[in-house]
Design an enzyme around this catalytic site. Structure first.
Site, mmCIF file in Angstrom:
data_model
loop_
_atom_site.group_PDB
_atom_site.id
_atom_site.type_symbol
_atom_site.label_atom_id
_atom_site.label_comp_id
_atom_site.label_asym_id
_atom_site.label_seq_id
_atom_site.Cartn_x
_atom_site.Cartn_y
_atom_site.Cartn_z
ATOM 1 N N CYS A 1 -20.510 -0.988 1.889
ATOM 2 C CA CYS A 1 -20.707 0.461 2.002
ATOM 3 C C CYS A 1 -22.118 0.867 1.581
ATOM 4 O O CYS A 1 -22.324 1.465 0.524
ATOM 5 C CB CYS A 1 -19.661 1.187 1.175
ATOM 6 N N GLU A 2 -23.077 0.471 2.369
ATOM 7 C CA GLU A 2 -24.495 0.814 2.153
ATOM 8 C C GLU A 2 -25.137 0.830 3.530
ATOM 9 O O GLU A 2 -24.914 -0.113 4.314
ATOM 10 C CB GLU A 2 -25.224 -0.283 1.362
#
Ligand code: LLP
Length: 418
Positions: free
Chosen positions: A342-343
């Site tokens: 989640c980046e």
């Protein structure tokens, strides 16, 4: 040169189909080729054969025990930068007299461990560290063999995060102050000055910076000798680049051809600390396509490996070639190959024209044998992946994939929370 090649339309690691390993071990996974590792080590050994020299593999590039054992069995030494790396080097059977120890932040415990192991020498990075080594050696009643790491202020023209030989860098001591540091070292009772160390950076693709830096170091060695400070070991560090895309970096033989004439009369023992040029192209990361996503701008190929498994693209915008494990003739489309983390910085490749991927395809991220698994983490609580070593027609799991249990190993919940 490496031994990850297509036979017909299928990618092989030496004589084993990559698909077969992925089916057995699962994905993501790292695969290393023994033959490639040895070829690279031997190209250094042959290039410097005519001169007293020690090849000390930089463990930070790849510290898998089986890889280290392979190198150790073939005469390689180690460049370590922590107590952990020292432990691994010893565990792999690398003789202490072929271990050098660098790094700006050695602790008393690490210094003591290296002294007890009787390593070849410490590459010392500051006067505080020099005094700490002297103190710890005094306590242990031994003499600490040292070289000072000098900073020759040469621009290696590589990525700023991996250049280390510039004045503004935290590494080493400025070469113009070296004499004064050596004088200090000589005064200390428990250290013995044996050499000079330099390392100017990594992924260097021309010979000139090596030569410019070495010339400065040789001049210093002669100055020191005039002052009665004998220099035996010249440790010229690592740094030779590899081809990730279309770079044509010098080979060990090019380096030796340029370096050895400068040393002719010196009577030194030469130490080299290659990492990437031995391991980089000896490994690949194999990942599986999970999903395909389209937005108005481009297509995303979501794979099961992320920046926690291979950080280089996110951290340095490094290029790694991505190839299909089984070639196909689908249309080429502009794609980003992204991981599940989640980046938004989680990508393995950006804006690549690749054959349209399909769910379940296997992709090989090339040149992933150095600074790849060693820089991996558990971010997003993802277990670290498996590592496999291939030898001819055989392959061996040399590190198990971590389990969810491994993620909580050592964690404790205090009583009031139970
Ligand atoms: N010796 C010293 C003192 C070093 O600091 C290094 C690398 C080496 C030898 C090995 O250099 P090589 O032959 O591998 O270029 N994580 C970065 C690379 C950092 C290199 C740090 N020092 C990357 O992924 O590109």
């Amino acid at each position: 040169m490496h031994y990850f090649k297509y036979k017909k339309s299928e990618l092989y690691a030496e004589d084993v189909p990559v698909r077969k390993i992925a089916e057995k071990v699962g994905t993501p996974l790292y695969i290393y080729s023994e033959k490639t590792l040895l070829r690279h080590l031997q190209s250094y050994q042959q290039a410097f054969n005519g001169y007293p020299s020690t090849i000390c593999f930089a463990l930070k590039a790849n510290s898998n025990l089986a890889v280290l054992r392979l190198l150790a069995k073939n005469g390689c030494g180690a460049d370590v930068v922590s107590g952990g790396e020292l432990y691994l080097a010893k565990k792999a059977g690398i003789p202490s007299k072929k271990i050098v120890y660098a790094g700006v932040g050695k602790t008393d415990e690490e210094i003591a461990a290296a002294l007890k192991a009787r390593i070849l020498m410490f590459n010392v990075e500051s006067s505080d560290e020099l005094k700490a080594i002297d103190r710890v050696a005094g306590k242990l009643k031994v003499k600490a063999p040292i070289a000072l790491r000098v900073n020759p202020d040469i621009d290696p023209k590589t990525h700023p995060y991996i250049s280390t030989g510039l004045k503004k860098s935290k590494f080493g001591i400025p070469i113009e102050n070296a004499l004064e540091y050596y004088r200090l070292a000589r005064k200390l009772n428990n250290v013995e000055v044996l050499g000079i160390h330099k390392h100017i950076g990594s992924q260097i693709t021309t010979i000139k910076p090596f030569i410019d830096a070495l010339k400065r170091v040789i001049l210093l060695a002669h100055n020191l000798r005039e002052q009665g400070i004998e220099i035996w070991h010249l440790d010229i560090g690592g740094g030779l680049g590899i081809s990730y895309k279309d770079e044509e970096p010098p080979l060990p033989e090019d380096l030796s051809r340029a370096v050895l004439p400068l040393l002719e009369e010196g009577g030194f023992n030469l130490i080299l600390e290659p990492g990437r040029s031995i391991a980089g192209n000896a490994g690949i990361l194999v990942t599986k396509v999970l999903y395909l996503k389209k937005n108005p701008e481009k297509e995303f190929v979501v794979v099961d490996a992320g920046m926690n498994d291979l950080l280089r693209p996110s951290l340095y915008e490094a290029f790694h070639d991505v190839r299909p494990v089984i070639k196909n003739s689908r249309k080429k489309v502009l794609s980003d190959i992204v991981g599940p983390i989640c980046e938004s910085g989680d990508f393995l490749a950006k804006d690549r024209m690749i054959n349209r991927a399909s769910q379940g395809d296997l992709l090989a991220v090339m040149s992933a044998g150095a600074y790849a698994f060693t820089m991996s983490s558990n971010y997003n609580s993802r277990p670290r992946v498996a590592e496999v070593l291939v030898k001819g027609r055989e392959f061996f799991v040399v590190k198990d994939r971590e389990s969810h249990k491994d993620l909580v190993r050592g964690m404790k919940v205090p009583k009031h929370l139970t």
